[in-house]
Each structure stands twice: as C-alpha cells, then as structure tokens.
Design an enzyme around this catalytic site. Structure first.
Site, PDB file in Angstrom:
ATOM      1  N   GLN A  68       0.840  -1.190   0.000  1.00  0.00           N
ATOM      2  CA  GLN A  68       0.000   0.000   0.000  1.00  0.00           C
ATOM      3  C   GLN A  68       0.880   1.246   0.000  1.00  0.00           C
ATOM      4  OE1 GLN A  68      -2.317   1.792   3.492  1.00  0.00           O
ATOM      5  NE2 GLN A  68      -3.877   0.538   2.515  1.00  0.00           N
ATOM      6  N   CYS A  98      -6.442   6.975   5.507  1.00  0.00           N
ATOM      7  CA  CYS A  98      -5.739   7.208   6.772  1.00  0.00           C
ATOM      8  C   CYS A  98      -6.286   8.463   7.451  1.00  0.00           C
ATOM      9  CB  CYS A  98      -4.237   7.358   6.543  1.00  0.00           C
ATOM     10  SG  CYS A  98      -3.319   7.745   8.045  1.00  0.00           S
TER      11      CYS A  98
END
Length: 317
Positions: A68, A98
């Site tokens: 990622q 995030c």
C-alpha cells in the site's frame, strides 16, 4: 468449507502488521486471502528505509502481499510505484483512508477526500502511467461528510481499478463512534467495482451480518479485529471457534515467532525489542489479565516483560 464465504483480507496497521507479524500469522493462524502492507510513503524526498525493508519479497515469502502507498501528489506516487515495480509487484493499493491528522492536513489519506480534483489527478496519473499494475483504492466515507465518497463515484467507476475498500467512518472520527452502514450502503449501490467492507468486524457474527446486508460484497478487510483475535479468519471459514487451549497454544507460537524475528532483526538492543513487543499485546487478548497487561505496557526491562507475559498466558481461559 462453504464456498459462499467471503474472502478475508488483513488490513494494515502501522507499527503492528509488519513483515514479521504477517509471516508468523500466516504460518500459525492462516485464513487470510491477502495481507496489505502498512503504507509506504516518501519523507524528505526519500522512501522510508523501514518501508523498503517491509515490502521486500524476501521478507514476505509464501503470502499474498499487496503493498500500500500513501501520497498527496503524482510525483511521490510515481517514486513509490517504481519501487513496487522493482520488486516485481503487480498490484498496489492507494490509501485515501488514513485518518491521522498530521498526515491528513497535508492532503494525505482521508485528508484528500474533500479535494476530488487532487484525487482525480493522483489516480489518473497512476492508472495511465502504470497499466501493468492493478491498482485498488482504500477510502473512507469522507473527511467532513459522507457525501464526499459519493462525489468520487463517477471517477472511481471510470478508472480501471481492481477493487475498492471502504471503511464507513469519516476521517475526522478516526476510530471513534459507530460505523455508518447507511453511508456504506449508499456507496455500495452506486459502485460498479468489486467492493470490500472494512470496519469494526470483531466476531464471526459481525462478518455474517455484513455479508447478509451486502450480498454483492467481494470480501471483507479486517485490522483490529484480527489483532485482537488472530484466529478470526480461520474461525469464520471453519464456522467454529478455537478452544481456549487451542488459542493459548497458537498465541504462544505467534509470540515466540515474532519475538525471535525482532530479536534477530533489531539492532537497538533491549529497549527497541521491548517497544516492538509491547505493541504486540495492545489489541491481543482484550479480555486477558489486566494486571499483567498493565505490567507489559509499563515495564522497561525484558525480564519483567517475560514474567508478565507468562502471567498473562497462564491466566488465559
């Protein structure tokens, strides 16, 4: 095993699901279709060394790993994807989820969601420049409101993405409050790509409930639920829970494997090893002996740490 069961994917958590953990978990517990690496990012013009080590295929043998990345601009994305290609990865996940404020305020992760033009520039650059990479996207409902992900649907449906992972919280919530299943449902009905659900899955029943409500799901992605119960994916597939003795045996194996791996890798001595191992217990066995867990958290000596771990495991039932 029931073929209608959803694939289980292990979500990345910074500081927890590194290569040592992934390898040990796959060997001892299993049940995972895909492990995602914690996001790789550029700091001060360079990719962090620990990120490079973490995705090195030599450290991720015998598992399906999708690396990622997190990047606010195409130039940083290109720097990271070049590393992935160098290591022969053919898949990559782009983090738009995030929620940590220090990153979000720089338009990283979920902090980018209020800026659809920036997302369009980033994702278009990725998919056009690297057609050999199967990109996926992980995102939240939005930063401020759940309409932000809906505004992105026309773009996401058009791009050649392999799948989308949606965590139905707002970025500003971080991990607080309830998941918004109605917000997820609105996105689910408008999404043309394979869609995976992520968020607050802690039991077999949680997974089944989501699967029943959203029958077209392509899978579920679990992070904290698997850290608390590393057997969860296996238990879901087998439709039975490990006995306390079985769980205790496997947790001991997991701890030993990770402890030995860190002891071999880390050069910072007792302090660094202790800090890494404290993270191991933050989510694991949430109903375990509180006194022992408190000692693990506070101790500054490995000797005391080992005693507290023995106390925790000996009292587990």
């Amino acid at each position: 095993m029931n073929k209608n069961l959803l694939p289980i994917h292990f979500a990345p958590l910074q500081g927890y699901t590194d290569a040592a953990y992934r390898q040990a978990h796959a060997c001892i517990f299993g049940g995972i279709d895909t492990y995602y690496s914690p996001f790789v990012r550029v700091e001060h013009g360079e990719i962090r060394r620990k990120d490079i080590r973490d995705i090195n295929p030599e450290n991720n043998r015998n598992i399906h790993l999708i690396p990622q990345l997190i990047a606010p601009q195409p130039i940083m994305l290109e720097q990271i994807v070049s590393l992935f290609i160098e290591h022969n990865y053919q898949e990559a996940d782009i983090n738009l989820g995030c929620p940590f404020p220090m990153l979000a305020k720089r338009h990283n992760g979920a902090g980018m969601l209020p800026y659809p033009e920036e997302i369009k520039e980033l994702l278009t650059a990725a998919t056009e420049k690297y057609p050999q990479i199967r990109f996926s996207v992980k995102l939240r409902l939005g930063w401020e409101n759940a309409n932000e992900c809906l505004a992105l649907l026309p773009l996401l449906n058009t791009l050649p993405l392999s799948h989308i992972i949606l965590h139905p919280r707002l970025g500003k919530q971080q991990y607080k409050g309830e998941v918004d299943l109605n917000g997820f449902e609105a996105f689910y009905h408008g999404c043309d790509k394979p869609l995976l659900y992520n968020g607050d899955l802690h039991t077999i029943e949680d997974i089944q409930t989501v699967a029943e409500r959203f029958p077209k799901l392509a899978g579920v992605v679990i992070g904290r639920g698997l850290l608390a119960n590393p057997a969860l994916a296996w238990e879901y597939q087998q439709n039975r829970k490990l006995s306390p003795d079985e769980m205790l045996s496997k947790v001991k194996q997991l701890h030993t494997a990770i402890y030995n791996s860190y002891e071999e890798q880390l050069q910072g001595g007792e302090t660094q090893l202790l800090m890494k191992m404290k993270n191991f217990w933050e989510y694991l066995l949430p109903n375990g002996n509180r006194k022992a867990k408190k000692t693990i958290h506070k101790t500054s000596k490995l000797t005391n740490y080992r005693i507290a771990v023995n106390d925790l495991l000996s009292s587990y039932q």
